[in-house]
Design an enzyme around this catalytic site. Sequence first.
Site, short mmCIF file in Angstrom:
data_model
loop_
_atom_site.label_atom_id
_atom_site.label_comp_id
_atom_site.label_asym_id
_atom_site.label_seq_id
_atom_site.Cartn_x
_atom_site.Cartn_y
_atom_site.Cartn_z
N TRP A 6 9.68 -5.60 -14.81
CA TRP A 6 8.55 -5.93 -14.90
C TRP A 6 8.00 -6.76 -14.95
O TRP A 6 6.98 -8.03 -13.93
CB TRP A 6 7.92 -5.30 -16.04
CG TRP A 6 8.11 -3.10 -16.15
CD1 TRP A 6 8.35 -3.35 -17.43
CD2 TRP A 6 8.38 -2.82 -15.40
NE1 TRP A 6 8.79 -1.73 -17.07
CE2 TRP A 6 8.70 -1.49 -16.08
CE3 TRP A 6 7.53 -2.35 -14.00
CZ2 TRP A 6 9.26 -0.23 -15.26
CZ3 TRP A 6 8.38 -1.55 -13.65
CH2 TRP A 6 8.32 -0.03 -13.70
N ASP A 7 7.99 -7.89 -15.66
CA ASP A 7 8.49 -9.72 -15.32
C ASP A 7 8.41 -10.23 -14.04
O ASP A 7 7.88 -10.77 -13.20
CB ASP A 7 9.40 -10.61 -16.67
CG ASP A 7 8.53 -10.64 -17.27
OD1 ASP A 7 7.59 -10.72 -18.02
OD2 ASP A 7 9.32 -10.92 -19.02
N ILE A 8 9.55 -9.09 -14.01
CA ILE A 8 10.52 -10.04 -12.25
C ILE A 8 9.79 -9.32 -10.93
O ILE A 8 9.20 -10.04 -10.82
CB ILE A 8 11.67 -9.62 -11.83
CG1 ILE A 8 12.75 -10.55 -12.85
CG2 ILE A 8 12.48 -9.95 -10.72
CD1 ILE A 8 12.55 -11.53 -12.64
#
Length: 400
Positions: A160-162
Amino acid sequence: MSGVLAGMRVVEGSAFVACPSGGMTLAQHGADVIRFDAIGGGIDYHRWPLTPDGQSLYWQGLNKGKRSIQVDLRSPEGRELIIALATAPGPDAGIFTTNFPAVGWLSYDSLRQHRDDLIMVAITGNHDGSTAVDYTVNCAVGYPSLTGTDGTINHVLPAWDIICGQTAAVGVLAAERQRSRTGEGSLVNLALSDVALAAVSMLGHVAEAQLLGTQRPRIGNDIYGAFGRDFELADGERIQIVAVSARQWQGIVAACGIGDEVTALEAETGLDFTRVDGDRYLALDRLNPLVAQWCAKHSLAEASAALDAEGVCWGRYQSMLELVANDPRCSTENPLFADVEHPETGQYLTPGPPLRFSDEHQADPGPAPRLGQHTDEVLADVLGLSAAEIASLHDRQVVA
């Protein structure tokens, strides 16, 4: 750096993955991304993995191609420098990205007083501004309860960060396009949990839960709704074989020599394994053993030759050490990579942007900067400060 975004300037106040990865994407396509940190580095400056002398390969990996400045963010004068950088004049400037709390002097309303057409992308954990990180978001969207065969299983990829970082980069480009057409700036809010919720909704999970009252079962390494899983070979190697199309399935059947068995099973069950992906999934308990038996009789070299000859979609399981040592895709044979000398850690394989524009020269992906490496340079060429003014800032420890 050269690239399709050459001339654009982005000021970044960030930590960890989402915001820095978005800024790095812009930098590697030519934008001048200036990352500011507190003197001595922010909370992610020493994040693992570390070299023996304490240099963070994580920090370097997320900040390639950027310029770095160190500023005393607690001092009014240091804050004024950041405000001046973020709101500097010019059609390609006035763009600010951050995952720091966008309040007080870093709020959009405060910064906009210095430049009315400011573009600001502000990343938060949740849409209401409350805290969330990849790990707390992933546990909430249900995937750990669908992974493996039992228990709670988290994944190590901060997916989700990426995705959030790439979404932030899109937000910058969309807002810059709007400003170039209308002259209006934008506050773009982006919540990490919204990125995850949008993704699981896109893949049908939310609708399935709401309309059908069901969720997909735990199926270990099988691929939901299709044919695919890991198989062990005669020499102990393990491979992934996948069929998400008729052609891929026909290749598996031919390579493994299981045509007669598959035809008999179709007649017995009334299923159509060639034309209906879901039918292969319904018969996994019968199809998997057929492929597993073939794999158990062949080495990696033998299986590779047979599968490639039939155009099968497959891959070998390998460690990260093996990836770097043996896979030509993770080498300078792939235009993605170059051997780059990084100031504090030496030379290693460094990727440029995965997007390749037909008329864009494949440039050096750029090293990660030393912390504060460009402080004087940025103060001089962006803010126009004299050598004496910059020296005074150093003397008073406003910058480093």
